[in-house]
Design a protein around this motif. Structure first.
Motif, PDB file in Angstrom:
ATOM      1  N   LEU A   1     -14.541  18.039   8.310  1.00 21.29           N
ATOM      2  CA  LEU A   1     -13.297  17.635   8.956  1.00 21.29           C
ATOM      3  C   LEU A   1     -13.278  16.137   9.220  1.00 21.29           C
ATOM      4  N   PHE A   2     -12.266  15.471   8.674  1.00 22.27           N
ATOM      5  CA  PHE A   2     -12.023  14.065   8.982  1.00 22.27           C
ATOM      6  C   PHE A   2     -10.808  14.024   9.914  1.00 22.27           C
ATOM      7  N   TYR A   3     -11.113  13.884  11.201  1.00 23.57           N
ATOM      8  CA  TYR A   3     -10.126  13.998  12.266  1.00 23.57           C
ATOM      9  C   TYR A   3      -9.603  12.623  12.666  1.00 23.57           C
ATOM     10  N   ARG A   4      -8.418  12.612  13.235  1.00 22.01           N
ATOM     11  CA  ARG A   4      -7.837  11.357  13.708  1.00 22.01           C
ATOM     12  C   ARG A   4      -8.630  10.811  14.898  1.00 22.01           C
ATOM     13  N   LEU A   5      -8.610   9.509  15.022  1.00 26.20           N
ATOM     14  CA  LEU A   5      -9.392   8.839  16.057  1.00 26.20           C
ATOM     15  C   LEU A   5      -8.496   8.417  17.213  1.00 26.20           C
TER      16      LEU A   5
ATOM     17  N   THR B   1      -5.763   7.994   8.400  1.00 24.79           N
ATOM     18  CA  THR B   1      -4.315   8.153   8.436  1.00 24.79           C
ATOM     19  C   THR B   1      -3.871   9.553   8.016  1.00 24.79           C
ATOM     20  N   ARG B   2      -4.736  10.242   7.280  1.00 19.57           N
ATOM     21  CA  ARG B   2      -4.397  11.583   6.822  1.00 19.57           C
ATOM     22  C   ARG B   2      -5.579  12.517   7.079  1.00 19.57           C
ATOM     23  N   PRO B   3      -5.602  13.155   8.248  1.00 17.22           N
ATOM     24  CA  PRO B   3      -6.710  14.060   8.549  1.00 17.22           C
ATOM     25  C   PRO B   3      -6.771  15.188   7.531  1.00 17.22           C
ATOM     26  N   ARG B   4      -7.988  15.621   7.207  1.00 15.77           N
ATOM     27  CA  ARG B   4      -8.129  16.578   6.116  1.00 15.77           C
ATOM     28  C   ARG B   4      -9.427  17.359   6.230  1.00 15.77           C
ATOM     29  N   LEU B   5      -9.572  18.335   5.355  1.00 17.72           N
ATOM     30  CA  LEU B   5     -10.791  19.108   5.189  1.00 17.72           C
ATOM     31  C   LEU B   5     -11.282  18.917   3.759  1.00 17.72           C
ATOM     32  N   ASP B   6     -12.517  18.456   3.613  1.00 17.80           N
ATOM     33  CA  ASP B   6     -13.159  18.406   2.303  1.00 17.80           C
ATOM     34  C   ASP B   6     -13.983  19.679   2.153  1.00 17.80           C
ATOM     35  N   ILE B   7     -13.742  20.415   1.071  1.00 19.73           N
ATOM     36  CA  ILE B   7     -14.292  21.764   0.935  1.00 19.73           C
ATOM     37  C   ILE B   7     -15.470  21.785  -0.036  1.00 19.73           C
TER      38      ILE B   7
ATOM     39  N   PRO C   1     -20.255  32.991  -2.575  1.00 22.84           N
ATOM     40  CA  PRO C   1     -19.930  32.945  -1.143  1.00 22.84           C
ATOM     41  C   PRO C   1     -20.432  34.179  -0.403  1.00 22.84           C
ATOM     42  N   ASN C   2     -21.013  33.958   0.767  1.00 21.66           N
ATOM     43  CA  ASN C   2     -21.444  35.091   1.589  1.00 21.66           C
ATOM     44  C   ASN C   2     -20.410  35.478   2.642  1.00 21.66           C
ATOM     45  N   GLY C   3     -19.264  34.805   2.623  1.00 21.66           N
ATOM     46  CA  GLY C   3     -18.173  35.125   3.543  1.00 21.66           C
ATOM     47  C   GLY C   3     -18.128  34.261   4.785  1.00 21.66           C
ATOM     48  N   ALA C   4     -19.217  33.556   5.080  1.00 19.53           N
ATOM     49  CA  ALA C   4     -19.244  32.696   6.261  1.00 19.53           C
ATOM     50  C   ALA C   4     -18.572  31.359   5.965  1.00 19.53           C
ATOM     51  N   ALA C   5     -17.949  30.792   6.997  1.00 22.35           N
ATOM     52  CA  ALA C   5     -17.306  29.482   6.881  1.00 22.35           C
ATOM     53  C   ALA C   5     -17.778  28.603   8.023  1.00 22.35           C
ATOM     54  N   VAL C   6     -18.114  27.350   7.725  1.00 23.59           N
ATOM     55  CA  VAL C   6     -18.512  26.389   8.749  1.00 23.59           C
ATOM     56  C   VAL C   6     -17.651  25.139   8.602  1.00 23.59           C
ATOM     57  N   ILE C   7     -17.034  24.737   9.701  1.00 25.94           N
ATOM     58  CA  ILE C   7     -16.275  23.492   9.763  1.00 25.94           C
ATOM     59  C   ILE C   7     -17.151  22.467  10.468  1.00 25.94           C
ATOM     60  N   LEU C   8     -17.355  21.303   9.848  1.00 22.26           N
ATOM     61  CA  LEU C   8     -18.204  20.262  10.409  1.00 22.26           C
ATOM     62  C   LEU C   8     -17.373  19.057  10.839  1.00 22.26           C
ATOM     63  N   ALA C   9     -17.609  18.602  12.063  1.00 16.32           N
ATOM     64  CA  ALA C   9     -16.962  17.388  12.571  1.00 16.32           C
ATOM     65  C   ALA C   9     -18.043  16.329  12.776  1.00 16.32           C
ATOM     66  N   PRO C  10     -18.215  15.394  11.834  1.00 16.25           N
ATOM     67  CA  PRO C  10     -19.222  14.346  11.990  1.00 16.25           C
ATOM     68  C   PRO C  10     -18.891  13.420  13.164  1.00 16.25           C
ATOM     69  N   GLY C  11     -19.902  12.623  13.552  1.00 17.26           N
ATOM     70  CA  GLY C  11     -19.704  11.703  14.657  1.00 17.26           C
ATOM     71  C   GLY C  11     -19.263  10.322  14.208  1.00 17.26           C
ATOM     72  N   GLY C  12     -19.348   9.380  15.150  1.00 16.54           N
ATOM     73  CA  GLY C  12     -18.925   8.010  14.876  1.00 16.54           C
ATOM     74  C   GLY C  12     -18.373   7.313  16.097  1.00 16.54           C
ATOM     75  N   GLY C  13     -18.655   7.856  17.291  1.00 16.58           N
ATOM     76  CA  GLY C  13     -18.228   7.186  18.518  1.00 16.58           C
ATOM     77  C   GLY C  13     -16.731   7.071  18.678  1.00 16.58           C
TER      78      GLY C  13
ATOM     79  N   ASP D   1      -6.463  18.337  15.707  1.00 18.48           N
ATOM     80  CA  ASP D   1      -6.958  18.459  14.339  1.00 18.48           C
ATOM     81  C   ASP D   1      -8.008  19.562  14.232  1.00 18.48           C
ATOM     82  N   ALA D   2      -8.847  19.713  15.259  1.00 20.59           N
ATOM     83  CA  ALA D   2      -9.866  20.771  15.251  1.00 20.59           C
ATOM     84  C   ALA D   2      -9.222  22.149  15.315  1.00 20.59           C
ATOM     85  N   GLN D   3      -8.247  22.310  16.199  1.00 18.40           N
ATOM     86  CA  GLN D   3      -7.535  23.596  16.278  1.00 18.40           C
ATOM     87  C   GLN D   3      -6.861  23.918  14.954  1.00 18.40           C
ATOM     88  N   ARG D   4      -6.173  22.943  14.411  1.00 16.87           N
ATOM     89  CA  ARG D   4      -5.467  23.145  13.144  1.00 16.87           C
ATOM     90  C   ARG D   4      -6.447  23.493  12.028  1.00 16.87           C
ATOM     91  N   ALA D   5      -7.629  22.879  12.031  1.00 14.79           N
ATOM     92  CA  ALA D   5      -8.631  23.154  11.003  1.00 14.79           C
ATOM     93  C   ALA D   5      -9.073  24.608  11.046  1.00 14.79           C
TER      94      ALA D   5
END
Length: 323
Positions: free
Chosen positions: A125-129, A74-80, A86-98, A144-148
């Motif tokens: 990233l916990f994106y809306r389904l 109900t509330r898409p978010r980013l867990d950090i 920090p080496n300056g790199a950032a990775v956003i992960l979108a797990p699966g789940g069909g 949600d991915a663009q916004r992330a």
């Protein structure tokens, strides 16, 4: 990994929108706890469909290998996950789940810990389904991915990352989110709401791991396809949501991983995307392994050649000057 009382309290405070039972599941000592959790959207910007309830479900009882999923988001978010240095790199992960739920540990927190320990700032990233009843449901994961990506760039100073070294990675259905972002990073799927939305949503590199890609019924993951575009979507809708049919010369460098014996998401998904990228000269590196099945993440590769995949990804990120 032992967690102190203060760490557990911090984690529970970071999740004010979860039920008490869900918070307890999020903070079990066997898991990996993020440093912070931020909402993608202002509270009044999105209205969850009536009756939608967010819930954490524990899929196994092994205390040394937590395997949870989040459904009814109900509330898409980013867990950090913040590294000590920090080496300056950032990775956003979108797990699966069909597109039925989003995996928490196996394709989220576990890889986040692996990357964090190497200096990368990671955002799970916990994106809306799309099947949960949202308006324009087929586009909400992409929105949600663009916004992330935009929000991570907006937070660059806060999180001590380089906004020109932002990577997006996705697994399985999260790989479909990633592949959609690969080709539709500038599609107008939501109206801008703040300064973050003036920033580019094009990642600087993108990884898709045993991804759902195509909506072609001949190779599509049937459940993901129906959740995303419905049972009878029509040719135009099917093509729009099939990234291999929308490749473009300015897409970010692409890294693909798949097992030949994947009996859930056919390897043809990755093969088609690789071939489409090569036809137009877009940068792409692909790794196909004899064995591994589906959903192996970091936790199900012991004794198999595919176990080397995180190091292959790491080397590719270094080649592209992300790390």
């Amino acid at each position: 990994m032992a967690l102190g009382r203060r760490a557990l309290l911090t984690a529970s405070l970071a999740l004010p929108f979860a039920s008490a039972a869900a918070q307890a599941a999020w903070t079990r000592p066997a898991g990996v706890v993020p440093n912070a959790s931020i909402a993608l959207w202002p509270d009044d910007h999105i209205k969850p469909p009536s009756g939608l309830v967010e819930q954490v479900v524990q899929r196994g009882d092994d205390p040394n290998a937590s395997d949870r999923m989040l459904q009814g988001i109900t509330r898409p978010r980013l867990d950090i996950f913040r590294p000590a240095k920090p080496n300056g790199a950032a990775v956003i992960l979108a797990p699966g789940g069909g597109y039925r739920y989003v995996v928490i540990d196996k394709e989220g927190y576990e890889l986040a810990r692996w990357l964090r320990d190497r200096g990368v700032t990671v955002y799970v990233l916990f994106y809306r389904l799309p099947g949960d009843g949202w308006t324009n449901g087929a586009d909400v994961p992409l929105a949600d991915a663009q916004r992330a990506v935009r929000l991570v760039r907006r937070r660059a100073k806060i999180d001590r990352i380089d906004p020109a070294r932002v990577v997006f990675g996705g697994f399985s259905a999260g790989g479909q989110v990633a592949a959609s972002l690969l080709t539709r990073f500038d599609a107008r799927v939501y109206a801008p709401i703040d300064a973050a939305d003036a920033l580019s949503a094009r990642p600087d590199a993108l990884a898709a791991i045993y991804p759902v890609v195509s909506m072609d019924p001949a190779i599509a993951h049937a459940v993901s396809r129906e959740k995303l575009i419905g049972a009878n979507p029509g040719v135009t809708r099917e093509q729009l949501h099939s990234p291999e049919r929308n490749v473009r010369a300015d897409q970010p460098p692409l890294w693909l991983l798949h097992a030949e014996d994947d009996d859930v998401v056919k390897i043809a998904n990755s093969v088609r995307l690789r071939n489409a990228a090569r036809r137009i000269g877009a940068p792409c590196e692909a790794h196909f392994f004899e064995r591994g099945g589906h959903g192996f993440g970091l936790m199900k590769t012991a004794g198999l050649p595919v176990a080397i995949w995180p190091e292959l990804l790491w080397n590719w990120l270094a080649f592209h000057k992300i790390i």
